[in-house]
Design an enzyme around this catalytic site. Structure first.
Site: not given
Ligand code: FPP
Length: 245
Positions: A24, A41, A135
Site C-alpha cells: 500500500d 505503481h 519460491l
Molecule cells: C496500493 O497503492 C497499490 C496497489 C493497489 C497496486 C499494487 C500493484 C503493484 C505494486 C504492482 C504489482 C506488480 C506485480 C508484478 C505483482 P495505492 O495506489 O492504494 O496507494 P495510495 O493508498 O497511497 O493511494
C-alpha cells in the site's frame, strides 16, 4: 546495518513458510514525489522485484502479494487499465528471470471480470513456471476474500447437490481445498505498508492465526532491509493458536 548483515541473524529453522504482503502507498509515494499515480505503481513494481529477489535469497517457500483487489475496479478507468497492463507486462518481462530462479507463479483471484485475452495471457505466462519448486509466488489479482469464500460456498453447494461431496465431509480442511489457495500453507506473517492497519478483504479465512507487521513506509520505499526486519520481528513472537501460554 544493511540487509546483507541482517540475513545471518535469521533463524533458518523458524522462517515463516508463507508471507503475504498488502502493498500500500504507491499513490501517496507519487504525491510526495510530485509524480503521477502511475509512476507510483511503476516504483511499486520495482519494490516487488527486490522483495521477490530477497525471498528467493532467503529460501522462503511462499510469498503472496496483493496486486489488485475486487474493490480496485472503483478507481478511475485509466488507473485500472494501467494497473492491469502494468502487472501483466511486468510478469511477461520478468518470466525468464523468475524461471531461472526456480520461482513458481500462480495468480489467485476471480477470473470473472478479467477479459478472456487477459486470462489466457496470464495462464500462458505462468505455465512456464509450473514445474519450478523454489519460491511459490502468488499474485493476488482481482482478489477479494469474501468473493473467494462465496465462490467456495457455491462450489461446495454444487458438489454437495451432485453427490460429489457428502455433508459429513465438510470441515475446515475441505473448505481449504475449495479456496484459490488450495494446497498452500496459511500465511504465517502478513505485512502491510503505508501506515494503514487493516486487512482490506485480503486472505480473510487464511489469516485467522497470522502474525501482522505494519510499517509506515510506503510500498515503493519498502526495502530488503525492511523485509528482513519484519521476519526477525516475527521470529521473536510466540504463536499460541488460541492455546494457553
Ligand atoms: C496500493 O497503492 C497499490 C496497489 C493497489 C497496486 C499494487 C500493484 C503493484 C505494486 C504492482 C504489482 C506488480 C506485480 C508484478 C505483482 P495505492 O495506489 O492504494 O496507494 P495510495 O493508498 O497511497 O493511494
Amino acid at each position: 546495518m544493511n540487509y546483507k548483515e541482517l540475513i545471518p541473524k535469521l533463524n533458518k529453522q523458524k522462517l515463516p513458510q508463507h508471507i503475504a504482503i498488502i502493498m500500500d502507498g504507491n499513490g501517496r509515494w507519487a504525491d510526495q514525489h510530485k509524480k503521477r499515480r502511475i509512476e507510483g505503481h511503476r516504483a511499486g513494481v520495482k519494490a516487488v522485484r527486490r522483495i521477490v529477489e530477497t525471498a528467493v535469497e532467503i529460501e522462503l517457500a511462499y510469498l503472496t502479494v496483493y496486486a489488485f483487489s475486487t474493490e480496485n475496479w472503483r478507481r478511475s478507468k485509466n488507473e485500472v487499465s494501467y494497473l492491469l497492463k502494468l502487472i501483466m507486462d511486468s510478469l511477461i518481462k520478468e518470466i525468464d528471470e523468475l524461471n531461472k530462479n526456480n520461482v513458481n507463479i500462480r495468480f489467485i483471484g476471480s477470473k470473472k471480470e478479467l477479459s478472456k485475452k487477459y486470462n489466457k495471457k496470464v495462464i500462458e505466462t505462468c505455465k512456464k513456471s509450473w514445474n519450478n519448486n523454489g519460491l511459490h509466488l502468488n499474485v493476488a489479482m482481482n482478489y477479494g476474500g469474501r468473493r473467494e469464500l462465496l465462490d467456495a460456498i457455491q462450489e461446495i453447494v454444487a458438489d454437495s447437490k451432485s453427490g460429489k461431496l457428502l455433508e459429513a465431509e465438510i470441515n475446515e480442511n475441505k473448505v481449504n481445498e475449495y479456496l484459490y489457495t488450495a494446497g498452500m500453507p496459511d500465511p504465517d506473517l502478513v505485512i502491510r505498508t503505508s501506515g494503514e492497519e487493516r486487512l482490506s478483504n485480503f486472505l480473510i479465512w487464511q489469516s485467522a492465526y497470522s502474525e501482522f507487521w505494519f510499517t509506515k513506509t510506503l510500498w515503493p520505499d519498502f526495502s530488503r532491509r525492511d523485509f528482513i526486519k519484519a521476519i526477525l520481528d516475527y521470529q521473536k513472537r510466540k504463536r499460541r493458536y488460541g492455546a494457553r501460554k
